[in-house]
Design a protein around this motif. Structure first.
Motif, short mmCIF file in Angstrom:
data_model
loop_
_atom_site.label_atom_id
_atom_site.label_comp_id
_atom_site.label_asym_id
_atom_site.label_seq_id
_atom_site.Cartn_x
_atom_site.Cartn_y
_atom_site.Cartn_z
N VAL A 246 0.83 -1.20 0.00
CA VAL A 246 0.00 0.00 0.00
C VAL A 246 0.87 1.26 0.00
O VAL A 246 0.59 2.22 -0.72
CB VAL A 246 -0.96 -0.01 1.21
N VAL A 247 1.94 1.27 0.80
CA VAL A 247 2.80 2.45 0.90
C VAL A 247 3.45 2.76 -0.45
O VAL A 247 3.39 3.90 -0.94
CB VAL A 247 3.86 2.25 1.99
N TYR A 248 4.07 1.76 -1.07
CA TYR A 248 4.72 1.99 -2.35
C TYR A 248 3.71 2.07 -3.50
O TYR A 248 3.84 2.90 -4.40
CB TYR A 248 5.72 0.88 -2.64
N GLY A 249 2.72 1.20 -3.47
CA GLY A 249 1.72 1.20 -4.52
C GLY A 249 0.89 2.48 -4.53
O GLY A 249 0.53 2.99 -5.59
N GLY A 250 0.56 3.00 -3.32
CA GLY A 250 -0.18 4.25 -3.27
C GLY A 250 0.59 5.40 -3.87
O GLY A 250 0.04 6.23 -4.61
N ALA A 251 1.90 5.46 -3.58
CA ALA A 251 2.74 6.51 -4.17
C ALA A 251 2.82 6.35 -5.69
O ALA A 251 2.81 7.34 -6.43
CB ALA A 251 4.13 6.47 -3.55
N LEU A 252 2.90 5.10 -6.16
CA LEU A 252 2.99 4.84 -7.60
C LEU A 252 1.71 5.24 -8.32
O LEU A 252 1.74 5.93 -9.35
CB LEU A 252 3.30 3.36 -7.83
N VAL A 253 0.56 4.84 -7.78
CA VAL A 253 -0.71 5.21 -8.40
C VAL A 253 -0.91 6.72 -8.33
O VAL A 253 -1.45 7.33 -9.26
CB VAL A 253 -1.87 4.47 -7.70
N GLY A 254 -0.44 7.35 -7.25
CA GLY A 254 -0.53 8.80 -7.15
C GLY A 254 0.28 9.49 -8.21
O GLY A 254 -0.16 10.50 -8.79
N ARG A 255 1.47 8.97 -8.51
CA ARG A 255 2.27 9.57 -9.59
C ARG A 255 1.57 9.43 -10.94
O ARG A 255 1.53 10.38 -11.73
CB ARG A 255 3.64 8.91 -9.65
N LEU A 256 1.01 8.25 -11.21
CA LEU A 256 0.31 8.05 -12.48
C LEU A 256 -0.89 8.98 -12.60
O LEU A 256 -1.16 9.53 -13.68
CB LEU A 256 -0.12 6.59 -12.60
N ALA A 257 -1.62 9.15 -11.49
CA ALA A 257 -2.78 10.06 -11.51
C ALA A 257 -2.33 11.50 -11.75
O ALA A 257 -2.98 12.25 -12.49
CB ALA A 257 -3.54 9.94 -10.20
N HIS A 258 -1.23 11.89 -11.15
CA HIS A 258 -0.72 13.25 -11.35
C HIS A 258 -0.28 13.46 -12.80
O HIS A 258 -0.57 14.51 -13.40
CB HIS A 258 0.45 13.50 -10.40
N GLU A 259 0.40 12.48 -13.37
CA GLU A 259 0.83 12.60 -14.76
C GLU A 259 -0.38 12.68 -15.69
O GLU A 259 -0.39 13.48 -16.64
CB GLU A 259 1.71 11.41 -15.14
N ARG A 260 -1.38 11.87 -15.43
CA ARG A 260 -2.58 11.87 -16.28
C ARG A 260 -3.30 13.21 -16.21
O ARG A 260 -3.73 13.75 -17.23
CB ARG A 260 -3.51 10.74 -15.84
N ARG A 261 -3.41 13.76 -15.00
CA ARG A 261 -4.07 15.05 -14.84
C ARG A 261 -3.27 16.17 -15.50
O ARG A 261 -3.85 17.08 -16.12
CB ARG A 261 -4.24 15.34 -13.34
N THR A 262 -1.94 16.10 -15.39
CA THR A 262 -1.10 17.14 -15.99
C THR A 262 -1.19 17.11 -17.51
O THR A 262 -1.30 18.14 -18.18
CB THR A 262 0.36 16.95 -15.55
N LEU A 263 -1.15 15.92 -18.11
CA LEU A 263 -1.26 15.80 -19.56
C LEU A 263 -2.62 16.25 -20.07
O LEU A 263 -2.74 16.86 -21.14
CB LEU A 263 -1.00 14.35 -19.98
N ARG A 264 -3.65 15.98 -19.27
CA ARG A 264 -4.99 16.43 -19.67
C ARG A 264 -5.07 17.95 -19.65
O ARG A 264 -5.70 18.56 -20.52
CB ARG A 264 -6.02 15.83 -18.71
N ARG A 265 -4.42 18.56 -18.66
CA ARG A 265 -4.41 20.02 -18.60
C ARG A 265 -3.62 20.62 -19.76
O ARG A 265 -4.00 21.66 -20.32
CB ARG A 265 -3.82 20.46 -17.26
N LEU A 266 -2.52 19.97 -20.15
CA LEU A 266 -1.74 20.46 -21.29
C LEU A 266 -2.53 20.37 -22.59
O LEU A 266 -2.48 21.27 -23.43
CB LEU A 266 -0.44 19.66 -21.41
N ARG A 267 -3.27 19.27 -22.76
CA ARG A 267 -4.09 19.13 -23.97
C ARG A 267 -5.21 20.17 -24.00
O ARG A 267 -5.55 20.72 -25.05
CB ARG A 267 -4.68 17.73 -24.04
N ALA A 268 -5.80 20.43 -22.82
CA ALA A 268 -6.87 21.42 -22.77
C ALA A 268 -6.36 22.82 -23.10
O ALA A 268 -7.10 23.65 -23.63
CB ALA A 268 -7.52 21.42 -21.38
N GLY A 269 -5.09 23.08 -22.82
CA GLY A 269 -4.50 24.37 -23.13
C GLY A 269 -4.01 24.50 -24.56
O GLY A 269 -3.43 25.53 -24.93
N GLY A 270 -4.18 23.45 -25.35
CA GLY A 270 -3.76 23.50 -26.74
C GLY A 270 -2.28 23.29 -26.94
O GLY A 270 -1.77 23.58 -28.03
#
Length: 280
Positions: A246-270
């Motif tokens: 849970v400790v390592y997996g939670g950090a890993l899933v959190g990183r993937l969620a952050h990357e996904r949200r960041t890429l979505r924001r970049l696409r929304a900005g054109g």
């Protein structure tokens, strides 16, 4: 290809968030690190917390009571855990300075293992030896935090006090794991990027509690009859492996969620997104 829909389905599965998390987990050797977390945690944290709980005469069974509640097992299985870590006064009387020093040395290794796991999750360079003071500070605060949980009485039933106590524990757990990632990574990852990992870690611990009720509770009862107290030790060790996942997996899933949200924001900005960056 005869079945193009099957090809598309396979490509979609391989690029799904679940498949990405699975591949990243294999790359960082998640299960191997979780087993190391469990071994060092049982070797260092358990003896330290037994002593911390025994230092308060009003804590009763202290660590055994808290561990039984953390496992989320039934009343009968909880008694087995309390008997395993009982007699806190004797533990305090027989603790020597050399024993505490040995636990401190192994505790520093435990902090180093957790730091290395976070570094692998975020793909940052391994910290140098002179950052060892971070392991000392982190271990001290971890023992202090868990010591508070050990000595805080658990309200019985499902009343308002129980709900408020559970919400408070989740909040402090969230803050601790959020700060732990930032501190052990030496500030090389932003607070905003680390917050999803702390959230997923808390959610994973809640899920682990439910899993313990369904699986570990009957295992403790059956193993206590077959193997005696050693069977209870095996279940506790298995639970610690789950905590490591849970400790390592939670950090890993959190990183993937952050990357996904960041890429979505970049696409929304054109903007044309670059390959996922390790630190934003």
């Amino acid at each position: 290809m005869r079945f193009p829909w099957l090809r598309r389905l396979r490509a979609r599965v391989l690029t799904s968030p679940l498949a990405l998390a699975w591949n990243r987990g294999r790359q960082i050797e998640l299960m191997h690190r979780a087993m190391g977390f469990a071994a060092l945690g049982f070797l260092t944290l358990v003896p330290l917390l037994v002593v911390v709980a025994a230092a308060d005469p009003a804590s009763g069974l202290g660590f055994g009571r808290w561990l039984g509640d953390a496992l989320g097992v039934s009343a009968a299985s909880r008694r087995e855990v309390e008997e395993l870590f009982g007699m806190p006064g004797v533990a305090l009387e027989r603790t020597t300075a050399f024993g505490l020093a040995a636990l401190a040395v192994f505790g520093l290794t435990f902090g180093s293992v957790v730091q290395t796991g976070y570094e692998k999750v975020w793909d940052v360079p391994t910290a140098r030896w002179h950052t060892m003071w971070r392991h000392v500070v982190w271990l001290a605060l971890l023992v202090f935090y868990l010591g508070l949980l050990v000595n805080i009485p658990v309200p019985a039933g499902f009343g308002v006090r129980t709900l408020l106590g559970g919400a408070g524990d989740l909040l402090f757990t969230l803050l601790f794991f959020w700060w732990s990632q930032r501190f052990l990574l030496g500030g090389r990852v932003r607070w905003r990027a680390l917050l999803p990992g702390a959230v997923f870690t808390c959610l994973g611990l809640v899920g682990l509690r439910g899993f313990s009720w369904l699986v570990f509770s009957p295992l403790i009862a059956s193993n206590a009859v077959i193997y005696g107290r050693f069977g209870t030790v095996l279940v506790v060790q298995s639970w610690l492996v789950g905590v490591g996942v849970v400790v390592y997996g939670g950090a890993l899933v959190g990183r993937l969620a952050h990357e996904r949200r960041t890429l979505r924001r970049l696409r929304a900005g054109g903007l044309v997104p670059d390959p996922p960056c390790d630190r934003f």
